[in-house]
Design a protein around this motif. Structure first.
Motif, PDB file in Angstrom:
ATOM      1  N   MET A   1     -12.301  84.770 -31.049  1.00 46.94           N
ATOM      2  CA  MET A   1     -12.955  85.517 -29.969  1.00 46.94           C
ATOM      3  C   MET A   1     -14.242  84.815 -29.553  1.00 46.94           C
ATOM      4  O   MET A   1     -15.000  84.339 -30.403  1.00 46.94           O
ATOM      5  CB  MET A   1     -13.271  86.950 -30.406  1.00 46.94           C
ATOM      6  N   THR A   2     -14.481  84.745 -28.265  1.00 43.00           N
ATOM      7  CA  THR A   2     -15.720  84.185 -27.718  1.00 43.00           C
ATOM      8  C   THR A   2     -16.417  85.282 -26.921  1.00 43.00           C
ATOM      9  O   THR A   2     -15.782  85.965 -26.110  1.00 43.00           O
ATOM     10  CB  THR A   2     -15.427  82.982 -26.808  1.00 43.00           C
ATOM     11  N   THR A   3     -17.713  85.456 -27.161  1.00 42.09           N
ATOM     12  CA  THR A   3     -18.466  86.534 -26.527  1.00 42.09           C
ATOM     13  C   THR A   3     -19.696  85.989 -25.806  1.00 42.09           C
ATOM     14  O   THR A   3     -20.509  85.280 -26.404  1.00 42.09           O
ATOM     15  CB  THR A   3     -18.919  87.584 -27.559  1.00 42.09           C
ATOM     16  N   ILE A   4     -19.807  86.338 -24.534  1.00 41.06           N
ATOM     17  CA  ILE A   4     -20.932  85.908 -23.698  1.00 41.06           C
ATOM     18  C   ILE A   4     -21.712  87.147 -23.284  1.00 41.06           C
ATOM     19  O   ILE A   4     -21.144  88.113 -22.766  1.00 41.06           O
ATOM     20  CB  ILE A   4     -20.437  85.179 -22.433  1.00 41.06           C
ATOM     21  N   GLY A 237     -29.008  98.006 -18.270  1.00 42.33           N
ATOM     22  CA  GLY A 237     -28.574  97.167 -19.366  1.00 42.33           C
ATOM     23  C   GLY A 237     -28.061  95.805 -18.971  1.00 42.33           C
ATOM     24  O   GLY A 237     -28.670  95.102 -18.155  1.00 42.33           O
ATOM     25  N   CYS A 238     -26.916  95.439 -19.513  1.00 40.60           N
ATOM     26  CA  CYS A 238     -26.368  94.092 -19.374  1.00 40.60           C
ATOM     27  C   CYS A 238     -24.863  94.181 -19.563  1.00 40.60           C
ATOM     28  O   CYS A 238     -24.309  95.272 -19.726  1.00 40.60           O
ATOM     29  CB  CYS A 238     -27.009  93.160 -20.401  1.00 40.60           C
ATOM     30  N   LEU A 239     -24.190  93.053 -19.528  1.00 40.02           N
ATOM     31  CA  LEU A 239     -22.742  93.007 -19.693  1.00 40.02           C
ATOM     32  C   LEU A 239     -22.363  92.073 -20.837  1.00 40.02           C
ATOM     33  O   LEU A 239     -23.018  91.058 -21.061  1.00 40.02           O
ATOM     34  CB  LEU A 239     -22.062  92.515 -18.412  1.00 40.02           C
ATOM     35  N   LEU A 240     -21.307  92.429 -21.540  1.00 42.98           N
ATOM     36  CA  LEU A 240     -20.674  91.547 -22.513  1.00 42.98           C
ATOM     37  C   LEU A 240     -19.328  91.115 -21.950  1.00 42.98           C
ATOM     38  O   LEU A 240     -18.559  91.954 -21.464  1.00 42.98           O
ATOM     39  CB  LEU A 240     -20.425  92.268 -23.843  1.00 42.98           C
ATOM     40  N   HIS A 241     -19.048  89.824 -22.003  1.00 45.41           N
ATOM     41  CA  HIS A 241     -17.752  89.317 -21.576  1.00 45.41           C
ATOM     42  C   HIS A 241     -17.083  88.674 -22.785  1.00 45.41           C
ATOM     43  O   HIS A 241     -17.638  87.737 -23.381  1.00 45.41           O
ATOM     44  CB  HIS A 241     -17.913  88.299 -20.450  1.00 45.41           C
ATOM     45  N   GLY A 246      -7.391  87.210 -23.552  1.00 48.98           N
ATOM     46  CA  GLY A 246      -7.577  87.903 -22.290  1.00 48.98           C
ATOM     47  C   GLY A 246      -9.039  88.280 -22.153  1.00 48.98           C
ATOM     48  O   GLY A 246      -9.780  88.337 -23.149  1.00 48.98           O
ATOM     49  N   PHE A 247      -9.488  88.527 -20.920  1.00 48.28           N
ATOM     50  CA  PHE A 247     -10.883  88.900 -20.692  1.00 48.28           C
ATOM     51  C   PHE A 247     -11.086  90.405 -20.881  1.00 48.28           C
ATOM     52  O   PHE A 247     -10.241  91.219 -20.508  1.00 48.28           O
ATOM     53  CB  PHE A 247     -11.316  88.536 -19.271  1.00 48.28           C
ATOM     54  N   GLN A 248     -12.224  90.739 -21.435  1.00 54.65           N
ATOM     55  CA  GLN A 248     -12.704  92.117 -21.474  1.00 54.65           C
ATOM     56  C   GLN A 248     -14.193  92.080 -21.162  1.00 54.65           C
ATOM     57  O   GLN A 248     -14.941  91.299 -21.762  1.00 54.65           O
ATOM     58  CB  GLN A 248     -12.482  92.754 -22.849  1.00 54.65           C
ATOM     59  N   SER A 249     -14.633  92.921 -20.213  1.00 54.76           N
ATOM     60  CA  SER A 249     -16.047  93.003 -19.852  1.00 54.76           C
ATOM     61  C   SER A 249     -16.546  94.404 -20.143  1.00 54.76           C
ATOM     62  O   SER A 249     -15.919  95.391 -19.740  1.00 54.76           O
ATOM     63  CB  SER A 249     -16.250  92.652 -18.377  1.00 54.76           C
TER      64      SER A 249
END
Length: 263
Positions: A1-4, A237-241, A246-249
């Protein structure tokens, strides 16, 4: 998993200054950073912080140094794209380890399973944004270089209308050219942006595009042509991608009330 982690539109100014002589932005960003650190065990590890423009409100060297100091407690790599309030050369100097040494502030980088692409939409001295011919060419080349890997593509000005009239007047002037390029991209692609200080989700060229909230202010969703022009104070706040096959935001909102209470 990669998280931005995406943060946007922080509008930091030198110490002692206020945005529009009324808005204190550094405290709002500091509280957001503290919240992110507090909930790290809940949201999991983060690979990179992505800031989608308007780091500064005045483009000053001092504002970028202050911005970096405010984000330092996260102890994470920071990737940035310029917004209409930023200044290209001071920003280039502040992030010399990441940004190109000349030309538009476009970049491509591999982070975990993702290819991150940053695009420069800044037209210095103006509020609107444009993707220059050089930047459009860079985008085509960067998508080709991704070679089928999932792509998270960041820019400041949304490549879609917000229906907020005074913001769309300073929107992206050639969103059609952007759409033409990304519509030809067959791989997984998520587009993220800022500028409108709120979260909107739409389709651009067959791909999901999401705008991020601002930690310090917002604009009313008011579609009237004579809607009042200006911002409202709101600590958001902010967003996590996340990419995991598959993408999840995910939106990380402001501090919640007491709880959780059992059902």
């Amino acid at each position: 998993m990669t998280t931005i982690l995406q943060i946007s539109d922080t509008h930091i100014v030198p110490e002692g200054a206020l945005v529009s002589e009324r808005l204190e932005t550094s405290g709002a960003l500091s509280r957001l950073i503290s919240r992110i650190n507090t909930i790290q065990d809940q949201i999991g590890s983060i690979d990179v912080v992505l800031v989608s423009g308007d780091l500064s409100d005045d483009g000053s060297v001092q504002s970028y140094e202050r911005f970096k100091a405010l984000l330092a407690p996260l102890d994470l790599p920071i990737h940035v794209v310029p917004g209409n309030h930023d200044a290209r050369e001071p920003m280039r100097g502040a992030f010399a380890d990441h940004l190109p040494t000349d030309g538009p502030l476009n970049w491509i980088e591999r982070v975990g399973d993702l290819v991150l692409i940053g695009l420069d939409t800044l037209v210095e001295g103006f509020g609107h944004g444009t993707l220059s011919p050089q930047t459009l060419s860079f985008l085509e080349d960067a998508l080709s270089k991704a070679k089928g890997a999932p792509v998270l593509l960041a820019m400041h000005h949304p490549p879609f209308p917000s229906d907020i009239d005074f913001m769309d007047k300073i929107g992206l002037t050639n969103s059609h050219a952007f759409r033409d390029i990304v519509s030809d991209h067959a791989g997984a692609l998520r587009i993220v942006c800022g500028h409108i200080h709120s979260m909107m989700v739409t389709d651009v060229g067959g791909h999901i595009a999401i705008s991020a909230p601002s930690p310090c202010s917002t604009f009313a969703y008011d579609r009237r042509s004579d809607a009042p022009v200006g911002f409202m104070t709101l600590e958001d706040g902010c967003l996590l991608h996340r990419w995991d096959a598959g993408f999840q935001s995910i939106r990380i909102g402001p501090v919640a009330g007491p709880g959780p209470f059992p059902f």
